[in-house]
Scaffold this motif. Sequence first.
Motif, mmCIF file in Angstrom:
data_model
loop_
_atom_site.group_PDB
_atom_site.id
_atom_site.type_symbol
_atom_site.label_atom_id
_atom_site.label_comp_id
_atom_site.label_asym_id
_atom_site.label_seq_id
_atom_site.Cartn_x
_atom_site.Cartn_y
_atom_site.Cartn_z
ATOM 1 N N PHE A 1 -5.493 17.861 11.343
ATOM 2 C CA PHE A 1 -6.198 16.687 11.854
ATOM 3 C C PHE A 1 -7.009 16.081 10.706
ATOM 4 O O PHE A 1 -7.410 16.796 9.782
ATOM 5 N N PRO A 2 -7.219 14.759 10.719
ATOM 6 C CA PRO A 2 -7.863 14.111 9.562
ATOM 7 C C PRO A 2 -9.258 14.634 9.284
ATOM 8 O O PRO A 2 -10.050 14.855 10.195
ATOM 9 N N SER A 3 -9.535 14.833 8.006
ATOM 10 C CA SER A 3 -10.850 15.313 7.572
ATOM 11 C C SER A 3 -11.900 14.228 7.753
ATOM 12 O O SER A 3 -11.646 13.049 7.502
ATOM 13 N N ILE A 4 -13.074 14.633 8.160
ATOM 14 C CA ILE A 4 -14.182 13.692 8.302
ATOM 15 C C ILE A 4 -14.619 13.156 6.936
ATOM 16 O O ILE A 4 -15.211 12.082 6.825
ATOM 17 N N GLU A 5 -14.291 13.899 5.869
ATOM 18 C CA GLU A 5 -14.749 13.541 4.521
ATOM 19 C C GLU A 5 -14.028 12.333 3.928
ATOM 20 O O GLU A 5 -14.645 11.472 3.313
ATOM 21 N N ASN A 6 -12.690 12.295 4.118
ATOM 22 C CA ASN A 6 -11.974 11.158 3.522
ATOM 23 C C ASN A 6 -10.830 10.621 4.381
ATOM 24 O O ASN A 6 -10.094 9.736 3.944
ATOM 25 N N GLY A 7 -10.658 11.168 5.605
ATOM 26 C CA GLY A 7 -9.634 10.656 6.504
ATOM 27 C C GLY A 7 -8.250 11.234 6.297
ATOM 28 O O GLY A 7 -7.337 10.997 7.094
ATOM 29 N N LEU A 8 -8.079 12.004 5.217
ATOM 30 C CA LEU A 8 -6.810 12.698 4.991
ATOM 31 C C LEU A 8 -6.903 14.111 5.556
ATOM 32 O O LEU A 8 -7.977 14.712 5.537
ATOM 33 N N ASN A 9 -5.771 14.636 6.021
ATOM 34 C CA ASN A 9 -5.801 16.022 6.487
ATOM 35 C C ASN A 9 -5.542 16.971 5.316
ATOM 36 O O ASN A 9 -5.397 16.547 4.171
ATOM 37 N N LYS A 10 -5.486 18.254 5.618
ATOM 38 C CA LYS A 10 -5.337 19.276 4.567
ATOM 39 C C LYS A 10 -4.068 19.064 3.737
ATOM 40 O O LYS A 10 -4.091 19.127 2.505
ATOM 41 N N ILE A 11 -2.960 18.800 4.417
ATOM 42 C CA ILE A 11 -1.689 18.624 3.711
ATOM 43 C C ILE A 11 -1.737 17.387 2.826
ATOM 44 O O ILE A 11 -1.304 17.411 1.666
ATOM 45 N N GLU A 12 -2.273 16.300 3.365
ATOM 46 C CA GLU A 12 -2.359 15.046 2.601
ATOM 47 C C GLU A 12 -3.286 15.195 1.395
ATOM 48 O O GLU A 12 -2.992 14.693 0.302
ATOM 49 N N ASN A 13 -4.389 15.901 1.583
ATOM 50 C CA ASN A 13 -5.277 16.180 0.447
ATOM 51 C C ASN A 13 -4.596 17.073 -0.580
ATOM 52 O O ASN A 13 -4.749 16.890 -1.792
ATOM 53 N N ASN A 14 -3.824 18.053 -0.095
ATOM 54 C CA ASN A 14 -3.075 18.914 -1.022
ATOM 55 C C ASN A 14 -2.113 18.092 -1.882
ATOM 56 O O ASN A 14 -1.924 18.372 -3.069
ATOM 57 N N ILE A 15 -1.496 17.091 -1.271
ATOM 58 C CA ILE A 15 -0.522 16.259 -1.989
ATOM 59 C C ILE A 15 -1.196 15.499 -3.125
ATOM 60 O O ILE A 15 -0.714 15.518 -4.273
ATOM 61 N N ILE A 16 -2.329 14.847 -2.831
ATOM 62 C CA ILE A 16 -2.960 14.059 -3.907
ATOM 63 C C ILE A 16 -3.612 14.965 -4.955
ATOM 64 O O ILE A 16 -3.665 14.616 -6.137
ATOM 65 N N GLN A 17 -4.082 16.148 -4.523
ATOM 66 C CA GLN A 17 -4.638 17.091 -5.498
ATOM 67 C C GLN A 17 -3.553 17.600 -6.443
ATOM 68 O O GLN A 17 -3.756 17.673 -7.667
ATOM 69 N N ALA A 18 -2.389 17.951 -5.875
ATOM 70 C CA ALA A 18 -1.279 18.435 -6.702
ATOM 71 C C ALA A 18 -0.802 17.332 -7.654
ATOM 72 O O ALA A 18 -0.486 17.594 -8.813
ATOM 73 N N ALA A 19 -0.775 16.113 -7.158
ATOM 74 C CA ALA A 19 -0.331 14.985 -7.978
ATOM 75 C C ALA A 19 -1.280 14.733 -9.140
ATOM 76 O O ALA A 19 -0.851 14.334 -10.234
ATOM 77 N N HIS A 20 -2.554 14.982 -8.924
ATOM 78 C CA HIS A 20 -3.564 14.696 -9.943
ATOM 79 C C HIS A 20 -3.667 15.826 -10.979
ATOM 80 O O HIS A 20 -3.833 15.557 -12.170
ATOM 81 N N LYS A 21 -3.537 17.056 -10.523
ATOM 82 C CA LYS A 21 -3.766 18.213 -11.399
ATOM 83 C C LYS A 21 -2.664 18.404 -12.435
ATOM 84 O O LYS A 21 -2.923 18.761 -13.578
ATOM 85 N N ALA A 22 -1.425 18.213 -11.997
ATOM 86 C CA ALA A 22 -0.291 18.566 -12.858
ATOM 87 C C ALA A 22 0.325 17.328 -13.495
ATOM 88 O O ALA A 22 0.230 16.224 -12.970
ATOM 89 N N ASP A 23 0.960 17.542 -14.627
ATOM 90 C CA ASP A 23 1.692 16.480 -15.313
ATOM 91 C C ASP A 23 3.123 16.490 -14.766
ATOM 92 O O ASP A 23 3.993 17.199 -15.280
ATOM 93 N N LEU A 24 3.341 15.707 -13.706
ATOM 94 C CA LEU A 24 4.625 15.735 -13.005
ATOM 95 C C LEU A 24 5.422 14.476 -13.324
ATOM 96 O O LEU A 24 4.908 13.357 -13.208
ATOM 97 N N LYS A 25 6.670 14.671 -13.674
ATOM 98 C CA LYS A 25 7.484 13.555 -14.148
ATOM 99 C C LYS A 25 8.184 12.789 -13.030
ATOM 100 O O LYS A 25 8.688 11.684 -13.237
#
Length: 307
Positions: free
Chosen positions: A194-218
């Motif tokens: 369910f969407p987080s009160i902090e930014n409106g994204l849920n755990k999976i959606e936050n995981n996606i943007i965190q993974a996208a930001h942390k790693a150098d993905l081509k």
Amino acid sequence: MSSFLHITNGDITTGILKNLNIKGEIITWREMLCEGKTTADVGSEDFWKTRFDFFSNVYQVTKKTFIDFTLKEYRNLCKQNQDEIILWFDYDLFCQINMLAVVSWLKKYRKGSKITIVHAGASGNHIGHLSKEELANLYLNRTQLSQDDIEYADYIWQLYCSDSPLRLETVHKFNPSSPFIYLSDAINAHLKRFPSIENGLNKIENNIIQAAHKADLKSENELVSKLLKEQQVYGFGDIQYKNKIKELRNLFSSLNPVKLSEDGIQLLNNQINYYRELRSDFSYLGGAKKYSYLYMNANDKLLKLTS
């Protein structure tokens, strides 16, 4: 002699069991009830109509594919009536929700049958990763479900399909003797969708943007591969992650290579809230509307929004 029916979590497990030469018929449960709207009456006309509507709208699955892939196998299940039914389901959310639905169906349509469960693979160790010897040993040490166990699984399924997830927050934690040893972690993972009160994204959606930001993905495929390795508690496949990335496309300035947009960076730092942009009345988790609840990270609680 006793007759056996094996119900598996997918075609890979079915193939493994055939190679093991285990006695009995095998049915493959081809569903992903962890996604989209569900109704509690597993196998009913309304149940399958609801599921087809989801697959058609979200994944553009044709009626013929749905019938050939899912309904034909279900109809085959309806013809089976063996002495013992053995369940082969992994520890992740994907498998655990499917398992609950199967037990609910068995409770109604195979009353009094002997039902056993194979605890196939602890966290991080799927059925498909185990050796023949390990699987044979797990099969020999399978656990028989009591009537109380069956009632409990059915109750959790009813709650999952209800229009409120609030009862799930507590009820899944208070059954220490349950043979469903992975269910509590799976339900916890579910509630964080369910969407987080902090930014409106849920755990999976936050995981996606965190993974996208942390790693150098081509590429997007590299991002999906990273998510598949790191987010195993959900048990999602690549098709599910690609659909999620599509929903979040505005948070990326590029997917080849993978780079977050300005909004993506701000969400990563909880500087903006994306609830309004993502909100949909047609997005369900089980029986509950996804955007009718907020997940409060500070105390791991759900908050119901008044309409």
